[in-house]
Design a protein around this motif. Structure first.
Motif, PDB file in Angstrom:
ATOM      1  N   ALA A 136       0.847  -1.208   0.000  1.00 19.12           N
ATOM      2  CA  ALA A 136       0.000   0.000   0.000  1.00 19.12           C
ATOM      3  C   ALA A 136       0.877   1.250   0.000  1.00 19.12           C
ATOM      4  O   ALA A 136       0.594   2.214  -0.732  1.00 19.12           O
ATOM      5  CB  ALA A 136      -0.917  -0.004   1.219  1.00 19.12           C
ATOM      6  N   GLY A 137       1.955   1.223   0.764  1.00 14.90           N
ATOM      7  CA  GLY A 137       2.882   2.362   0.799  1.00 14.90           C
ATOM      8  C   GLY A 137       3.526   2.598  -0.546  1.00 14.90           C
ATOM      9  O   GLY A 137       3.610   3.735  -1.024  1.00 14.90           O
ATOM     10  N   LEU A 138       3.974   1.504  -1.184  1.00 16.79           N
ATOM     11  CA  LEU A 138       4.614   1.642  -2.495  1.00 16.79           C
ATOM     12  C   LEU A 138       3.609   2.140  -3.543  1.00 16.79           C
ATOM     13  O   LEU A 138       3.930   2.996  -4.370  1.00 16.79           O
ATOM     14  CB  LEU A 138       5.200   0.291  -2.943  1.00 16.79           C
ATOM     15  N   LEU A 139       2.382   1.618  -3.465  1.00 12.28           N
ATOM     16  CA  LEU A 139       1.346   2.056  -4.422  1.00 12.28           C
ATOM     17  C   LEU A 139       1.045   3.540  -4.244  1.00 12.28           C
ATOM     18  O   LEU A 139       0.923   4.276  -5.225  1.00 12.28           O
ATOM     19  CB  LEU A 139       0.056   1.249  -4.215  1.00 12.28           C
ATOM     20  N   CYS A 140       0.927   3.964  -2.983  1.00 13.41           N
ATOM     21  CA  CYS A 140       0.636   5.383  -2.720  1.00 13.41           C
ATOM     22  C   CYS A 140       1.779   6.259  -3.215  1.00 13.41           C
ATOM     23  O   CYS A 140       1.550   7.341  -3.742  1.00 13.41           O
ATOM     24  CB  CYS A 140       0.404   5.622  -1.235  1.00 13.41           C
TER      25      CYS A 140
END
Lengths: 224, 175
Positions: free
Chosen positions: B64-68
């Motif tokens: 989720a962090g990488l996607l954001c």
């Protein structure tokens, strides 16, 4: 997700921190160089203690931001959160030390936090997702990279699925929709109506995608 | 991460995908501080509930962090990865002590509060590096994270009924 638009004045309209297409020198700079610059500027923000150093660094950051042709409107969108944080920090310092002793440390800390994050903002604003992915691919394990790009690919798919499930549940008379979302009484029902079908869909899609990837030889060792 | 089957890993990746979708949808409509923690904690604990293995929530948080970061969402640039990764780690650590974490209201509420409060950590690290005083750091972290904790607890309380239903239908197992 809201797409950005370019107005006649050249300003981009979109969410804060979102990529803005352009052809500035900063846009053309490689992702690796931008990361090095961001780290250097952020490190300088941590080290800066004197007013002249902070002012100089602020000027450099502003030149860096504006040379990316992002415009003042985008700058405002990107820094407004940090301005709120600055105000909170300043108030805390003023309460503790009074105006004479608390004003400068409060302002300095607020500016340091702003300057710590501003270079990262330029990186996000000027680096396309595909170029970031290209850089990430080189350093990430194959499996993590596969998972990341698969989930990125499925973002629009699940956004569409969620809308369709919500519509189907509304047709069945379930309390789903914006007017029910404000009332906490309906939250549990809304979650059950939306999340259970969505998770069932996610589990099925995960099984199909995994089978498909394995059938294409993903993670299989090459034959001798 | 190797111990997950590809199907399990993809299921977790989709949970990360849902965090990003809800974040994108709600930032267009709501301007309440900390509301993003509602869905973040919900999907982190749900991910752990669907794949009850060590590292599940951490993987959801990392993705989720990488996607954001890739989609340019959230404040703080690439540091946003920490905002998802640390709550994920907390959920996994809590999973070590409570096997049926995702099925219990009490455990979910505690983990939801702890995970949401981990937003403290990012603020503390940044302000400590800059050289702020400890009492001011703690006061600032408390002001900035209080709403997030409330939303985190509410979001995590939504998990047990869903996990129980998915388990009852044989779609996931809690072993």
């Amino acid at each position: 997700m809201k797409k950005w638009k370019r107005s006649e004045k050249g300003d981009f309209k979109g969410n804060a921190f979102q990529y803005c297409a352009g052809n500035s020198p900063i846009h053309r700079l490689g992702a690796g160089w931008k990361i090095i610059l961001a780290v250097a500027f952020s490190a300088a923000a941590i080290a800066a203690r004197d007013p002249w150093m902070l002012l100089g660094l602020l000027a450099i950051n502003l030149v860096y931001y504006l040379s990316a042709q992002l415009g003042l409107m985008n700058l405002w969108r990107d820094i407004r959160f940090f301005l709120v944080q600055m105000a909170i920090i300043l108030v805390l310092y003023l309460i503790k030390y009074g105006i004479a002793e608390g004003l400068w440390p409060g302002l300095r800390t607020g500016f340091q936090i702003l300057l710590l994050f501003l270079p990262g903002t330029v990186f996000l604003r000027t680096t396309q997702g595909a170029r970031m992915m290209g850089s990430l691919k080189k350093i990430m394990p194959e499996r993590l990279s596969f998972l990341l790009f698969t989930s990125l690919r499925f973002v629009p798919f699940f956004a569409r699925e969620t809308r369709e499930i919500a519509m189907a549940q509304q047709l069945r008379g379930a309390p789903v929709g914006i007017r029910y979302a404000w009332n906490p009484v309906y939250w549990r029902d809304q979650f059950q109506c939306l999340m259970i079908p969505l998770m069932v869909r996610a589990l099925k899609t995960a099984r199909c995608a995994a089978l498909s990837a394995e059938a294409r030889g993903f993670e299989q060792r090459p034959r001798p | 991460m190797k111990k997950f089957t590809l199907q399990e890993a993809l299921c977790l990746a989709f949970c990360a995908c849902f965090i990003v979708i809800t974040r994108a949808v709600f930032r267009l409509h709501l301007n309440i501080p900390g509301h993003a923690m509602f869905f973040t904690m919900f999907f982190l604990i749900l991910g752990r509930g669907c794949v009850p293995r060590m590292g599940a929530a951490t993987l959801v948080g990392l993705l989720a962090g990488l996607l954001c970061t890739l989609l340019g969402m959230g404040k703080g640039g690439p540091l946003i990865i920490l905002k998802f990764l640390v709550p994920g780690l907390i959920v996994d650590l809590a999973g070590l002590f409570s096997n049926g974490l995702a099925g219990s209201y009490v455990a979910c509420a505690i983990v939801g509060a702890l995970g949401a409060a981990s937003r403290f950590l990012t603020i503390i690290v940044v302000e400590w590096i800059i050289g702020m005083e400890w009492d001011l750091i703690l006061q600032h972290a408390l002001i900035s994270s209080a709403c997030g904790v409330v939303f985190g607890v509410l979001g995590s309380l939504m998990v047990p009924p869903i996990v129980r239903k998915l388990t009852a239908h044989g779609l996931i197992s809690q072993n």
